[in-house]
Design a protein around this motif. Structure first.
Motif, PDB file in Angstrom:
ATOM      1  N   GLN A 184       0.996  -1.291  -0.221  1.00 49.41           N
ATOM      2  CA  GLN A 184       0.044  -0.172  -0.048  1.00 49.41           C
ATOM      3  C   GLN A 184       0.841   1.375  -0.048  1.00 49.41           C
ATOM      4  OE1 GLN A 184      -2.852   0.272   2.976  1.00 49.41           O
ATOM      5  NE2 GLN A 184      -3.670   2.070   2.604  1.00 49.41           N
ATOM      6  N   ASP A 185       1.927   1.323   0.764  1.00 49.29           N
ATOM      7  CA  ASP A 185       2.875   2.534   0.809  1.00 49.29           C
ATOM      8  C   ASP A 185       3.462   2.575  -0.463  1.00 49.29           C
ATOM      9  OD1 ASP A 185       2.199   2.799   3.476  1.00 49.29           O
ATOM     10  OD2 ASP A 185       4.100   1.687   4.156  1.00 49.29           O
ATOM     11  N   VAL A 186       3.884   1.749  -1.147  1.00 49.77           N
ATOM     12  CA  VAL A 186       4.488   1.814  -2.680  1.00 49.77           C
ATOM     13  C   VAL A 186       3.396   2.074  -3.549  1.00 49.77           C
ATOM     14  CG1 VAL A 186       5.327   0.358  -4.630  1.00 49.77           C
ATOM     15  CG2 VAL A 186       6.427   0.098  -2.136  1.00 49.77           C
ATOM     16  N   PHE A 187       2.328   2.037  -3.421  1.00 48.82           N
ATOM     17  CA  PHE A 187       1.296   2.422  -4.519  1.00 48.82           C
ATOM     18  C   PHE A 187       0.696   4.066  -4.021  1.00 48.82           C
ATOM     19  CE2 PHE A 187      -0.020  -1.904  -5.762  1.00 48.82           C
ATOM     20  CZ  PHE A 187      -0.176  -1.544  -6.927  1.00 48.82           C
ATOM     21  N   VAL A 188       0.955   4.077  -2.660  1.00 49.80           N
ATOM     22  CA  VAL A 188       0.849   5.783  -2.385  1.00 49.80           C
ATOM     23  C   VAL A 188       1.976   6.660  -3.070  1.00 49.80           C
ATOM     24  CG1 VAL A 188       0.790   7.498  -0.646  1.00 49.80           C
ATOM     25  CG2 VAL A 188      -0.705   5.175  -0.317  1.00 49.80           C
ATOM     26  N   MET A 189       3.134   5.990  -2.828  1.00 49.53           N
ATOM     27  CA  MET A 189       4.270   6.842  -3.210  1.00 49.53           C
ATOM     28  C   MET A 189       4.287   6.917  -4.931  1.00 49.53           C
ATOM     29  SD  MET A 189       7.477   5.676  -1.086  1.00 49.53           S
ATOM     30  CE  MET A 189       7.247   3.650  -1.307  1.00 49.53           C
ATOM     31  N   SER A 190       3.844   5.762  -5.555  1.00 44.82           N
ATOM     32  CA  SER A 190       3.774   5.748  -6.893  1.00 44.82           C
ATOM     33  C   SER A 190       2.816   6.606  -7.582  1.00 44.82           C
ATOM     34  CB  SER A 190       3.497   4.135  -7.546  1.00 44.82           C
ATOM     35  OG  SER A 190       2.240   3.909  -7.195  1.00 44.82           O
ATOM     36  N   TRP A 191       1.594   6.844  -6.784  1.00 41.87           N
ATOM     37  CA  TRP A 191       0.475   7.998  -7.061  1.00 41.87           C
ATOM     38  C   TRP A 191       1.074   9.205  -7.077  1.00 41.87           C
ATOM     39  CZ3 TRP A 191      -3.880   8.511  -9.492  1.00 41.87           C
ATOM     40  CH2 TRP A 191      -4.594   9.799  -9.313  1.00 41.87           C
ATOM     41  N   LYS A 248       5.557  -0.797 -13.724  1.00 36.38           N
ATOM     42  CA  LYS A 248       5.674  -2.268 -13.084  1.00 36.38           C
ATOM     43  C   LYS A 248       7.167  -2.307 -12.455  1.00 36.38           C
ATOM     44  CE  LYS A 248       5.751  -7.202 -14.186  1.00 36.38           C
ATOM     45  NZ  LYS A 248       5.280  -8.177 -15.392  1.00 36.38           N
ATOM     46  N   ASN A 249       8.303  -2.115 -13.088  1.00 36.50           N
ATOM     47  CA  ASN A 249       9.467  -1.929 -12.906  1.00 36.50           C
ATOM     48  C   ASN A 249       9.627  -1.151 -11.485  1.00 36.50           C
ATOM     49  OD1 ASN A 249      10.351  -3.811 -14.728  1.00 36.50           O
ATOM     50  ND2 ASN A 249      11.070  -2.112 -16.085  1.00 36.50           N
ATOM     51  N   TYR A 250       9.068  -0.033 -11.531  1.00 38.89           N
ATOM     52  CA  TYR A 250       9.113   0.844 -10.366  1.00 38.89           C
ATOM     53  C   TYR A 250       8.375   0.408  -9.323  1.00 38.89           C
ATOM     54  CZ  TYR A 250       8.115   5.057  -7.347  1.00 38.89           C
ATOM     55  OH  TYR A 250       8.259   5.601  -6.288  1.00 38.89           O
ATOM     56  N   LEU A 251       7.241  -0.420  -9.247  1.00 36.63           N
ATOM     57  CA  LEU A 251       6.792  -1.007  -8.354  1.00 36.63           C
ATOM     58  C   LEU A 251       7.253  -2.060  -7.698  1.00 36.63           C
ATOM     59  CD1 LEU A 251       3.079  -1.128  -9.784  1.00 36.63           C
ATOM     60  CD2 LEU A 251       3.867   0.459  -7.917  1.00 36.63           C
ATOM     61  N   TYR A 252       7.935  -2.990  -8.410  1.00 36.93           N
ATOM     62  CA  TYR A 252       8.795  -4.048  -7.855  1.00 36.93           C
ATOM     63  C   TYR A 252       9.963  -3.575  -7.225  1.00 36.93           C
ATOM     64  CZ  TYR A 252       5.443  -7.703  -9.092  1.00 36.93           C
ATOM     65  OH  TYR A 252       4.422  -8.621  -9.123  1.00 36.93           O
ATOM     66  N   ILE A 253      10.682  -2.693  -7.648  1.00 38.93           N
ATOM     67  CA  ILE A 253      12.088  -2.250  -7.175  1.00 38.93           C
ATOM     68  C   ILE A 253      11.744  -1.397  -5.895  1.00 38.93           C
ATOM     69  CG2 ILE A 253      13.802  -0.652  -7.646  1.00 38.93           C
ATOM     70  CD1 ILE A 253      13.927  -1.615 -10.550  1.00 38.93           C
ATOM     71  N   SER A 254      10.684  -0.665  -5.862  1.00 37.19           N
ATOM     72  CA  SER A 254      10.387   0.330  -4.623  1.00 37.19           C
ATOM     73  C   SER A 254       9.925  -0.619  -3.787  1.00 37.19           C
ATOM     74  CB  SER A 254       9.248   1.176  -5.069  1.00 37.19           C
ATOM     75  OG  SER A 254       9.610   2.105  -6.106  1.00 37.19           O
TER      76      SER A 254
END
Length: 90
Positions: free
Chosen positions: A43-50, A63-69
């Motif tokens: 959830q934190d990674v999705f918030v940062m990606s938003w 996708k790469n950003y989500l998995y690496i983050s």
């Protein structure tokens, strides 16, 4: 009230969330071995990606950003847990 652009962004974000959430939770669980912590990290990674949504050009980058983050967040969580455990033992 959301503008049309923000509504479109939100629609795409929701689609990405639905597409990657389960896989990201599984990936995080392999690191932290705790389902609730894994869900929180995802959830934190999705918030940062938003917050950084305007920086992405393709879905592949997202996708790469989500998995690496998420990997980095898991490693930070584990590192912090070790330090916290040592502090409590003192």
């Amino acid at each position: 009230m959301l503008s049309i652009l923000n509504t479109r962004d939100l629609f795409h974000f929701e689609a990405l969330f639905n597409k990657y959430y389960a896989g990201l939770c599984y990936y995080a669980y392999k690191f932290v071995q705790n389902k609730e912590v894994a869900k929180d990290l995802v959830q934190d990674v999705f918030v940062m990606s938003w917050d950084k949504r305007n920086d992405f050009t393709t879905e592949l980058n997202i996708k790469n950003y989500l998995y690496i983050s998420l990997r980095n967040s898991c490693l930070n969580y584990l590192r912090h847990s070790v330090v916290e455990k040592k502090f409590i033992e003192l």
